[in-house]
Motif scaffolding. Sequence first.
Motif, mmCIF file in Angstrom:
data_model
loop_
_atom_site.group_PDB
_atom_site.id
_atom_site.type_symbol
_atom_site.label_atom_id
_atom_site.label_comp_id
_atom_site.label_asym_id
_atom_site.label_seq_id
_atom_site.Cartn_x
_atom_site.Cartn_y
_atom_site.Cartn_z
ATOM 1 N N LEU A 51 0.807 -1.213 0.000
ATOM 2 C CA LEU A 51 0.000 0.000 0.000
ATOM 3 C C LEU A 51 0.842 1.265 0.000
ATOM 4 C CD1 LEU A 51 -2.895 -0.802 2.512
ATOM 5 C CD2 LEU A 51 -3.120 -0.323 0.072
ATOM 6 N N ASP A 52 2.003 1.201 0.627
ATOM 7 C CA ASP A 52 2.867 2.371 0.730
ATOM 8 C C ASP A 52 4.204 2.141 0.044
ATOM 9 O OD1 ASP A 52 1.051 3.907 2.424
ATOM 10 O OD2 ASP A 52 1.521 2.427 3.970
ATOM 11 N N GLY A 53 4.221 1.218 -0.934
ATOM 12 C CA GLY A 53 5.468 0.896 -1.604
ATOM 13 C C GLY A 53 6.063 2.087 -2.345
ATOM 14 N N GLU A 54 7.319 2.356 -2.100
ATOM 15 C CA GLU A 54 7.992 3.473 -2.759
ATOM 16 C C GLU A 54 8.341 3.112 -4.201
ATOM 17 O OE1 GLU A 54 10.913 5.443 0.426
ATOM 18 O OE2 GLU A 54 11.211 3.287 0.169
ATOM 19 N N VAL A 55 8.507 4.140 -5.017
ATOM 20 C CA VAL A 55 9.131 3.973 -6.320
ATOM 21 C C VAL A 55 10.576 4.458 -6.186
ATOM 22 C CG1 VAL A 55 9.172 4.690 -8.731
ATOM 23 C CG2 VAL A 55 6.996 4.200 -7.613
ATOM 24 N N LEU A 56 11.505 3.540 -6.403
ATOM 25 C CA LEU A 56 12.928 3.850 -6.323
ATOM 26 C C LEU A 56 13.417 4.282 -7.693
ATOM 27 C CD1 LEU A 56 14.118 0.714 -4.289
ATOM 28 C CD2 LEU A 56 13.472 2.956 -3.398
ATOM 29 N N VAL A 57 14.188 5.356 -7.740
ATOM 30 C CA VAL A 57 14.653 5.910 -9.009
ATOM 31 C C VAL A 57 16.169 6.041 -8.976
ATOM 32 C CG1 VAL A 57 14.592 7.926 -10.527
ATOM 33 C CG2 VAL A 57 12.507 7.128 -9.443
ATOM 34 N N GLY A 58 16.829 5.425 -9.972
ATOM 35 C CA GLY A 58 18.277 5.449 -10.048
ATOM 36 C C GLY A 58 18.817 6.658 -10.780
ATOM 37 N N PRO A 59 20.123 6.831 -10.766
ATOM 38 C CA PRO A 59 20.760 7.979 -11.417
ATOM 39 C C PRO A 59 20.403 8.057 -12.901
ATOM 40 C CG PRO A 59 22.331 6.795 -10.045
ATOM 41 C CD PRO A 59 21.095 5.946 -10.093
ATOM 42 N N GLY A 60 19.981 9.255 -13.322
ATOM 43 C CA GLY A 60 19.702 9.495 -14.725
ATOM 44 C C GLY A 60 18.304 9.143 -15.170
ATOM 45 N N TYR A 61 17.545 8.410 -14.352
ATOM 46 C CA TYR A 61 16.194 8.013 -14.746
ATOM 47 C C TYR A 61 15.259 9.219 -14.641
ATOM 48 C CZ TYR A 61 11.932 5.302 -15.290
ATOM 49 O OH TYR A 61 10.730 4.823 -15.765
ATOM 50 N N ALA A 62 14.527 9.516 -15.725
ATOM 51 C CA ALA A 62 13.592 10.645 -15.746
ATOM 52 C C ALA A 62 12.259 10.190 -15.166
ATOM 53 C CB ALA A 62 13.408 11.150 -17.164
ATOM 54 N N ALA A 63 11.967 10.608 -13.938
ATOM 55 C CA ALA A 63 10.828 10.069 -13.203
ATOM 56 C C ALA A 63 9.542 10.848 -13.391
ATOM 57 C CB ALA A 63 11.162 10.003 -11.715
ATOM 58 N N GLY A 64 9.586 12.026 -13.989
ATOM 59 C CA GLY A 64 8.361 12.800 -14.140
ATOM 60 C C GLY A 64 7.958 13.464 -12.846
ATOM 61 N N ARG A 65 6.655 13.800 -12.728
ATOM 62 C CA ARG A 65 6.203 14.621 -11.604
ATOM 63 C C ARG A 65 5.754 13.826 -10.384
ATOM 64 N NH1 ARG A 65 1.940 14.877 -15.400
ATOM 65 N NH2 ARG A 65 -0.040 14.025 -14.625
ATOM 66 N N LEU A 66 5.644 12.492 -10.489
ATOM 67 C CA LEU A 66 5.149 11.712 -9.364
ATOM 68 C C LEU A 66 6.261 11.464 -8.349
ATOM 69 C CD1 LEU A 66 2.935 9.243 -11.393
ATOM 70 C CD2 LEU A 66 2.138 11.020 -9.838
ATOM 71 N N PRO A 67 5.913 11.297 -7.065
ATOM 72 C CA PRO A 67 6.927 11.169 -6.017
ATOM 73 C C PRO A 67 7.754 9.899 -6.160
ATOM 74 C CG PRO A 67 4.727 10.759 -5.135
ATOM 75 C CD PRO A 67 4.541 11.291 -6.512
ATOM 76 N N ALA A 68 9.052 10.020 -5.901
ATOM 77 C CA ALA A 68 9.960 8.882 -6.010
ATOM 78 C C ALA A 68 11.109 9.058 -5.027
ATOM 79 C CB ALA A 68 10.495 8.763 -7.434
ATOM 80 N N THR A 69 11.768 7.938 -4.710
ATOM 81 C CA THR A 69 12.901 7.927 -3.785
ATOM 82 C C THR A 69 14.172 7.562 -4.537
ATOM 83 O OG1 THR A 69 11.464 7.224 -1.957
ATOM 84 C CG2 THR A 69 13.842 6.857 -1.696
ATOM 85 N N PRO A 70 15.176 8.419 -4.530
ATOM 86 C CA PRO A 70 16.392 8.111 -5.287
ATOM 87 C C PRO A 70 17.211 6.991 -4.647
ATOM 88 C CG PRO A 70 16.606 10.217 -4.139
ATOM 89 C CD PRO A 70 15.218 9.744 -3.908
ATOM 90 N N PHE A 71 17.926 6.232 -5.507
ATOM 91 C CA PHE A 71 18.886 5.244 -5.009
ATOM 92 C C PHE A 71 20.142 5.327 -5.869
ATOM 93 C CE2 PHE A 71 17.013 2.802 -8.473
ATOM 94 C CZ PHE A 71 18.087 2.092 -8.982
ATOM 95 N N THR A 72 21.253 4.887 -5.291
ATOM 96 C CA THR A 72 22.517 4.865 -6.036
ATOM 97 C C THR A 72 23.096 3.465 -6.128
ATOM 98 O OG1 THR A 72 23.692 5.431 -3.984
ATOM 99 C CG2 THR A 72 23.122 7.250 -5.467
ATOM 100 N N ASP A 73 22.730 2.585 -5.200
ATOM 101 C CA ASP A 73 23.237 1.218 -5.190
ATOM 102 C C ASP A 73 22.176 0.291 -5.785
ATOM 103 O OD1 ASP A 73 24.263 -1.286 -4.695
ATOM 104 O OD2 ASP A 73 24.699 -0.917 -2.570
ATOM 105 N N VAL A 74 22.504 -0.372 -6.907
ATOM 106 C CA VAL A 74 21.546 -1.244 -7.577
ATOM 107 C C VAL A 74 21.058 -2.352 -6.641
ATOM 108 C CG1 VAL A 74 21.212 -2.834 -9.510
ATOM 109 C CG2 VAL A 74 22.486 -0.735 -9.839
#
Length: 269
Positions: free
Chosen positions: A120-143
């Motif tokens: 229900l509260d699952g985050e969307v993780l976004v890596g370097p360079g990924y174009a995520a748009g306007r929706l909320p996301a959590t950045p990550f650097t380690d695959v």
Amino acid sequence: MRPVAGPFPYKLIATDLDGTLLRSDGSVSRRTREALAAATAAGAAHLVVTGRAVPWTRHVLDDLGYRGLAVCGQGAQVYDAGEHRLLTSVTLDRQLAAVALAKIETEVGPLLLAASRDGLDGEVLVGPGYAAGRLPATPFTDVADLWSTPLNKIYIQHPDLTDDELADVARRTAGGFVSVTMAGEGIVELLPLGLSKATGLSLAARRLGLKAADAIAFGDMPNDIPMFAWASRGVAMANAHEELKAVADEVTASNDEDGIAVLLEKLAG
């Protein structure tokens, strides 16, 4: 509200969100809200069927006053909007997904990655360079962070390939490990093998005592093709991808021109 002349000809109205029910600014027009309200008052059930996972969908449903079932996460999740709870959730086999990514990258080089965590509260993780748009996301650097918790899907982008080209390569090289779909601009997804919007839609429809023959579906992107194949009637928006228009029973006005309302009003007589 426009009056309804008689019983609505479909018992189930399945609508995608982005590019379909939602305008370009993310809103749902008053005309569309009233057309859906009139159809449901005449006996139809409205089901939102979206590629967005529940955390990216909940606020839209709440704003609509939507209290029924919704199919989220590209068919992975059946969500009870009235009770704010997940009824079903299908997760990605992370070992198969890792193999799939490796096969695609062997063909085209490094990919830009994001991933949707389950729940229900699952985050969307976004890596370097990924174009995520306007929706909320959590950045990550380690695959390695991608694989630490259950996932519904992985998003892939490529610095040079178009979405269509990337989706074609992914299907050709990794289609035996994951399902591949394109859900919008910059949105190519790796899903559990065999999963599609039709999977979740059929589950939700059965819970409502409805079947494919009862359904009309509205969409705009190739990820809506399975939903059109399942439903009795598939309606593409004027702004839809050409692949979807090619399999649609008809094309209505664009999302910004209230295309859903245009057709619902016509069907209502």
